[in-house]
Design a protein around this motif. Structure first.
Motif, PDB file in Angstrom:
ATOM      1  N   LEU A 256       0.824  -1.196   0.000  1.00  0.00           N
ATOM      2  CA  LEU A 256       0.000   0.000   0.000  1.00  0.00           C
ATOM      3  C   LEU A 256       0.866   1.255   0.000  1.00  0.00           C
ATOM      4  CD1 LEU A 256      -2.712   1.418   0.218  1.00  0.00           C
ATOM      5  CD2 LEU A 256      -2.632   1.079   2.692  1.00  0.00           C
ATOM      6  N   ALA A 257       1.911   1.259   0.804  1.00  0.00           N
ATOM      7  CA  ALA A 257       2.800   2.415   0.858  1.00  0.00           C
ATOM      8  C   ALA A 257       3.488   2.652  -0.479  1.00  0.00           C
ATOM      9  CB  ALA A 257       3.840   2.222   1.958  1.00  0.00           C
ATOM     10  N   GLU A 258       3.798   1.571  -1.199  1.00  0.00           N
ATOM     11  CA  GLU A 258       4.447   1.691  -2.500  1.00  0.00           C
ATOM     12  C   GLU A 258       3.486   2.190  -3.570  1.00  0.00           C
ATOM     13  OE1 GLU A 258       6.336  -1.311  -5.869  1.00  0.00           O
ATOM     14  OE2 GLU A 258       6.471  -1.870  -3.752  1.00  0.00           O
ATOM     15  N   ALA A 259       2.260   1.671  -3.558  1.00  0.00           N
ATOM     16  CA  ALA A 259       1.300   2.011  -4.605  1.00  0.00           C
ATOM     17  C   ALA A 259       0.627   3.358  -4.368  1.00  0.00           C
ATOM     18  CB  ALA A 259       0.242   0.917  -4.718  1.00  0.00           C
ATOM     19  N   ALA A 260       0.381   3.699  -3.116  1.00  0.00           N
ATOM     20  CA  ALA A 260      -0.283   4.975  -2.787  1.00  0.00           C
ATOM     21  C   ALA A 260       0.410   5.594  -1.585  1.00  0.00           C
ATOM     22  CB  ALA A 260      -1.762   4.735  -2.506  1.00  0.00           C
ATOM     23  N   PRO A 261       1.598   6.158  -1.780  1.00  0.00           N
ATOM     24  CA  PRO A 261       2.404   6.637  -0.648  1.00  0.00           C
ATOM     25  C   PRO A 261       1.748   7.742   0.164  1.00  0.00           C
ATOM     26  CG  PRO A 261       3.327   7.376  -2.754  1.00  0.00           C
ATOM     27  CD  PRO A 261       2.279   6.378  -3.075  1.00  0.00           C
ATOM     28  N   GLY A 262       0.820   8.455  -0.429  1.00  0.00           N
ATOM     29  CA  GLY A 262       0.197   9.540   0.316  1.00  0.00           C
ATOM     30  C   GLY A 262      -1.109   9.174   0.991  1.00  0.00           C
ATOM     31  N   ALA A 263      -1.555   7.932   0.823  1.00  0.00           N
ATOM     32  CA  ALA A 263      -2.853   7.529   1.357  1.00  0.00           C
ATOM     33  C   ALA A 263      -2.781   7.274   2.864  1.00  0.00           C
ATOM     34  CB  ALA A 263      -3.351   6.276   0.647  1.00  0.00           C
ATOM     35  N   GLN A 264      -3.845   7.665   3.557  1.00  0.00           N
ATOM     36  CA  GLN A 264      -3.949   7.392   4.988  1.00  0.00           C
ATOM     37  C   GLN A 264      -4.468   5.970   5.175  1.00  0.00           C
ATOM     38  OE1 GLN A 264      -6.484  10.114   7.062  1.00  0.00           O
ATOM     39  NE2 GLN A 264      -6.264   9.080   9.027  1.00  0.00           N
ATOM     40  N   VAL A 265      -3.819   5.234   6.092  1.00  0.00           N
ATOM     41  CA  VAL A 265      -4.149   3.827   6.281  1.00  0.00           C
ATOM     42  C   VAL A 265      -4.772   3.624   7.658  1.00  0.00           C
ATOM     43  CG1 VAL A 265      -3.297   1.465   6.257  1.00  0.00           C
ATOM     44  CG2 VAL A 265      -2.197   3.221   4.834  1.00  0.00           C
ATOM     45  N   THR A 266      -5.861   2.877   7.674  1.00  0.00           N
ATOM     46  CA  THR A 266      -6.484   2.464   8.934  1.00  0.00           C
ATOM     47  C   THR A 266      -6.532   0.949   8.943  1.00  0.00           C
ATOM     48  OG1 THR A 266      -7.837   4.478   9.015  1.00  0.00           O
ATOM     49  CG2 THR A 266      -8.521   2.631  10.395  1.00  0.00           C
ATOM     50  N   ALA A 267      -5.851   0.366   9.951  1.00  0.00           N
ATOM     51  CA  ALA A 267      -5.791  -1.094  10.006  1.00  0.00           C
ATOM     52  C   ALA A 267      -5.348  -1.506  11.395  1.00  0.00           C
ATOM     53  CB  ALA A 267      -4.823  -1.634   8.960  1.00  0.00           C
ATOM     54  N   ASP A 268      -5.603  -2.742  11.713  1.00  0.00           N
ATOM     55  CA  ASP A 268      -5.039  -3.353  12.915  1.00  0.00           C
ATOM     56  C   ASP A 268      -3.777  -4.092  12.506  1.00  0.00           C
ATOM     57  OD1 ASP A 268      -7.019  -2.420  14.585  1.00  0.00           O
ATOM     58  OD2 ASP A 268      -8.287  -4.205  14.339  1.00  0.00           O
ATOM     59  N   LEU A 269      -2.722  -3.967  13.352  1.00  0.00           N
ATOM     60  CA  LEU A 269      -1.449  -4.599  13.042  1.00  0.00           C
ATOM     61  C   LEU A 269      -0.985  -5.432  14.228  1.00  0.00           C
ATOM     62  CD1 LEU A 269       0.332  -1.492  11.467  1.00  0.00           C
ATOM     63  CD2 LEU A 269      -0.785  -3.358  10.246  1.00  0.00           C
ATOM     64  N   ASP A 270      -0.263  -6.491  13.930  1.00  0.00           N
ATOM     65  CA  ASP A 270       0.274  -7.370  14.960  1.00  0.00           C
ATOM     66  C   ASP A 270       1.741  -7.011  15.203  1.00  0.00           C
ATOM     67  OD1 ASP A 270       1.202  -9.370  16.587  1.00  0.00           O
ATOM     68  OD2 ASP A 270       0.123 -10.968  15.561  1.00  0.00           O
ATOM     69  N   PHE A 271       1.997  -6.389  16.385  1.00  0.00           N
ATOM     70  CA  PHE A 271       3.356  -6.033  16.766  1.00  0.00           C
ATOM     71  C   PHE A 271       3.792  -6.894  17.943  1.00  0.00           C
ATOM     72  CE2 PHE A 271       3.029  -2.409  14.090  1.00  0.00           C
ATOM     73  CZ  PHE A 271       4.323  -1.956  13.872  1.00  0.00           C
ATOM     74  N   LEU A 272       4.675  -7.841  17.666  1.00  0.00           N
ATOM     75  CA  LEU A 272       5.225  -8.705  18.708  1.00  0.00           C
ATOM     76  C   LEU A 272       4.111  -9.326  19.546  1.00  0.00           C
ATOM     77  CD1 LEU A 272       8.251  -6.537  19.896  1.00  0.00           C
ATOM     78  CD2 LEU A 272       8.188  -8.306  18.130  1.00  0.00           C
ATOM     79  N   GLY A 273       3.069  -9.848  18.853  1.00  0.00           N
ATOM     80  CA  GLY A 273       1.972 -10.518  19.540  1.00  0.00           C
ATOM     81  C   GLY A 273       0.947  -9.586  20.124  1.00  0.00           C
ATOM     82  N   LYS A 274       1.082  -8.309  19.870  1.00  0.00           N
ATOM     83  CA  LYS A 274       0.143  -7.328  20.389  1.00  0.00           C
ATOM     84  C   LYS A 274      -0.556  -6.650  19.214  1.00  0.00           C
ATOM     85  CE  LYS A 274      -0.106  -3.699  23.872  1.00  0.00           C
ATOM     86  NZ  LYS A 274       0.657  -2.955  24.914  1.00  0.00           N
ATOM     87  N   VAL A 275      -1.879  -6.829  19.111  1.00  0.00           N
ATOM     88  CA  VAL A 275      -2.641  -6.231  18.013  1.00  0.00           C
ATOM     89  C   VAL A 275      -2.989  -4.787  18.392  1.00  0.00           C
ATOM     90  CG1 VAL A 275      -4.741  -6.340  16.633  1.00  0.00           C
ATOM     91  CG2 VAL A 275      -3.562  -8.450  17.308  1.00  0.00           C
ATOM     92  N   VAL A 276      -2.547  -3.870  17.541  1.00  0.00           N
ATOM     93  CA  VAL A 276      -2.751  -2.448  17.828  1.00  0.00           C
ATOM     94  C   VAL A 276      -3.288  -1.755  16.582  1.00  0.00           C
ATOM     95  CG1 VAL A 276      -0.905  -2.420  19.546  1.00  0.00           C
ATOM     96  CG2 VAL A 276      -0.384  -1.854  17.158  1.00  0.00           C
ATOM     97  N   PRO A 277      -4.067  -0.687  16.754  1.00  0.00           N
ATOM     98  CA  PRO A 277      -4.541   0.078  15.594  1.00  0.00           C
ATOM     99  C   PRO A 277      -3.401   0.875  14.979  1.00  0.00           C
ATOM    100  CG  PRO A 277      -5.227   1.145  17.627  1.00  0.00           C
ATOM    101  CD  PRO A 277      -4.613  -0.151  18.025  1.00  0.00           C
TER     102      PRO A 277
END
Length: 606
Positions: A256-277
């Motif tokens: 997404l960052a490569e195809a639309a570098p200026g777009a705002q992203v809303t997603a949940d991400l898994d960081f070291l076993g911790k799901v964060v917005p």
């Protein structure tokens, strides 16, 4: 035929008479008429033929067409042919022939849709009919299209098609069917013809998205990183993308960052076993003692996916200081951690660390190692830590954004290197000489400095005081004031009863407002006169004891504005009259904390 013979004036003889022809007497002509031409001797007379009988030549011409064409044309026929030729010339000069059609050159419009016209033929025709509006079928890869079309619907597009859009002067919109996939050419068309709306849609995540879509919502299970890379770029208006259905993988975020570098992203991400917005501001792993150096590497490489993140709390995680400092120095956010340095507790967000009165055998190496990871640190105070002036100065210069402070000793005095005001007025500490005043160069923050009544002559320490506004060198042996030229913020200067003879450095002090040079040597009179005629920006000038003539004094006074106070009397005290009754003097006095003199910032005695 008889008439032609009469016109020629002879008759052809018969074969029987050719051997015995006799001259025919000339016919009498009316008066004035030329006689008939006589035949040369020996020429056979023309024999007349009975009416209706063809001559031999005529009979031969009828039998031989080529010979017949050699006969003279009649004038009427010539005129008819000339008229036809003129009509043809006129027609060709006033018309343009296209296929089976002839178009008048002055025609306002013409319709060629019934004929097959190539682009080359159209261009040639347009050049010949510059004022004629031509309607025709433009050949495109998907078939011919009416040049007067305002809207086209295409299933395919070529580079040649894009170029031929110029032949649709009324075109407003080009729509593409769902099976159209050459989006690069569609964008090229939109760029080449900004007044034409190019309308296409892209299939992504099981949905079709119009090319001008601004907000997309995609299920993480229905879209791949490859889809995003290949298709999202054809939705140039996309401003925000929301992933639903669970945590989005880092591969989707990268695509997404490569195809639309200026777009705002809303997603949940898994960081070291911790799901964060993805819009989280503060991410905490405080107290997690299972984190490793590899985990820190994961955090370092991926926190960029959290664009709103301001702090990462790694307090009490049992990680090494150097690993935390390295991570913090690599990230443009607050990495929270705590440690101890030389027995002093330190937190990563501290603005000041005070290590004073601790003997630091490593010249402060431990605290210096923490600086890159402390983004808010402004000052490290290290008074009397057993480190030399030279080493502290070098430490301070290595860190432009952090000030290292130490105690500077000179003569019987001492001063913090970050002091802003100093007065050498304690007589029990003795005089300052060149050898003892030199360490003043480390006090670079000084604003006010009173070094009057001392014994030094070298004032090169002033080169390191760029913000000095108030300076007193009065009643001392100073004679070379060259360093004063570097003080661009200097406003107040007392040089009375010094040995100065060259005042030219003052020409560089354009911000100077108050100058007292009372009772400097007579040898300075010429230099003073030349310089003071130019320093007309001064607001107060006190020069008692000058050897000038009255004319020179008048010239100096006339050079300054009426609002300036120019006092050139003799026989008065150097600080007499109202020299010490002025707002700038009060400000300096308060900075130096010399309240024993009358007056104050508020105009009251203290």
């Amino acid at each position: 035929m008889d008439e032609e013979k009469k016109e020629l004036g002879t008759e052809s003889p018969t074969p029987e008479d050719t051997s015995k022809t006799e001259p025919v007497p000339a016919e009498e002509k009316p008066a004035g008429e030329a006689p008939a031409e006589e035949k040369p001797a020996g020429e056979a007379p023309t024999e007349e033929k009975p009416a209706g009988e063809a001559s031999a030549e005529e009979a031969s011409a009828e039998e031989n067409p080529e010979k017949k064409r050699k006969l003279p044309l009649r004038p009427v026929l010539l005129i008819a042919l000339a008229a036809i030729a003129a009509a043809v010339v006129w027609f060709l000069s006033s018309h343009v022939i296209v296929g089976n059609s002839a178009i008048p050159k002055n025609a306002a419009a013409t319709d060629l849709r019934g004929q097959s016209v190539t682009v080359e033929e159209f261009n040639e025709l347009s050049a010949k009919l510059p004022d004629t509006e031509i309607r025709w079928n433009v050949p495109l890869s998907t078939g011919d299209q009416d040049s007067f079309s305002e809207e086209l619907t295409l299933s395919a597009l070529t580079e040649e098609d894009v170029e031929r859009m110029q032949y649709f002067p009324r075109l407003k919109r080009v729509s593409f069917t769902d099976d159209f996939t050459d989006f690069a050419l569609a964008q090229a068309l939109a760029k080449a013809f900004p007044k034409v709306e190019a309308d296409w849609s892209v299939e992504l995540g099981g949905k079709r998205w119009p090319h001008d879509t601004k907000e997309l919502t995609l299920d993480v299970a229905s879209v791949t990183a490859k889809d995003l890379k290949e298709k999202l770029k054809w939705l140039p208006a996309a401003e925000s993308v929301t992933f639903t259905g669970g945590p989005a993988g880092f591969d989707l975020m990268d695509a997404l960052a490569e195809a639309a570098p200026g777009a705002q992203v809303t997603a949940d991400l898994d960081f070291l076993g911790k799901v964060v917005p993805s819009d989280i501001r503060d991410l905490s792993y405080a107290g997690r003692t299972d984190l490793t150096a590899e985990d820190l590497a994961v955090l370092r490489d991926n926190v960029r996916r959290l664009p709103e993140l301001e702090s990462l709390d790694l307090t009490d995680c049992g990680l090494e200081d150097d690993a935390l400092v390295e991570l913090a120095s690599d990230l443009d956010l607050d990495v929270l951690w705590s440690t101890h340095v030389y027995g002093v507790p330190v937190h990563s967000t501290d603005t000041e660390i005070d290590l004073s009165y601790r003997k630091l055998g490593d010249n402060g190496a431990q605290v210096e190692a923490l600086v890159p990871g402390m983004h808010h640190l402004e000052k490290v105070v290290m008074l009397e830590c057993g480190i030399s002036d030279e080493d502290m100065d070098a430490l301070n210069k290595r860190h432009e954004d952090v000030k290292f402070v130490w105690m500077v000793h000179f003569g019987g005095y001492q001063m913090r290197s970050d002091e802003t005001a100093f007065i050498a007025a304690k007589w029990e500490k003795g005089y300052l000489f060149n050898s003892t005043s030199e360490p003043l160069k480390y006090c670079t923050d000084l604003i006010a400095l009173d070094m009057g009544h001392q014994k030094f002559t070298n004032i090169t320490f002033l080169y390191n005081m760029p913000h000095l506004r108030f300076l007193i060198l009065a009643d001392g042996p100073v004679y070379d004031i060259t360093p004063i030229a570097s003080l661009q913020e200097l406003e107040y200067l007392e040089l009375f009863k010094t040995q100065v003879t060259d005042l030219s450095p003052l020409l560089e002090c354009k911000n100077l407002k108050d100058l007292n040079i009372c009772y400097i040597p007579f040898a300075a009179a010429d230099s003073a006169y030349e310089v003071l005629l130019q320093t007309t920006w001064l607001e107060r000038l006190f020069y008692f004891g000058n050897p000038w003539s009255q004319a020179q004094r008048d010239a100096i006074r006339d050079a300054y504005p009426k609002t300036s106070e120019v006092v050139l009397y003799n026989g008065l005290e150097s600080t007499g009259l109202d020299w010490r009754y002025h707002e700038r003097y009060y400000e300096m006095r308060d900075l130096l904390e010399i309240y024993y003199m009358p007056g104050g910032t508020n105009g009251e005695d203290k």
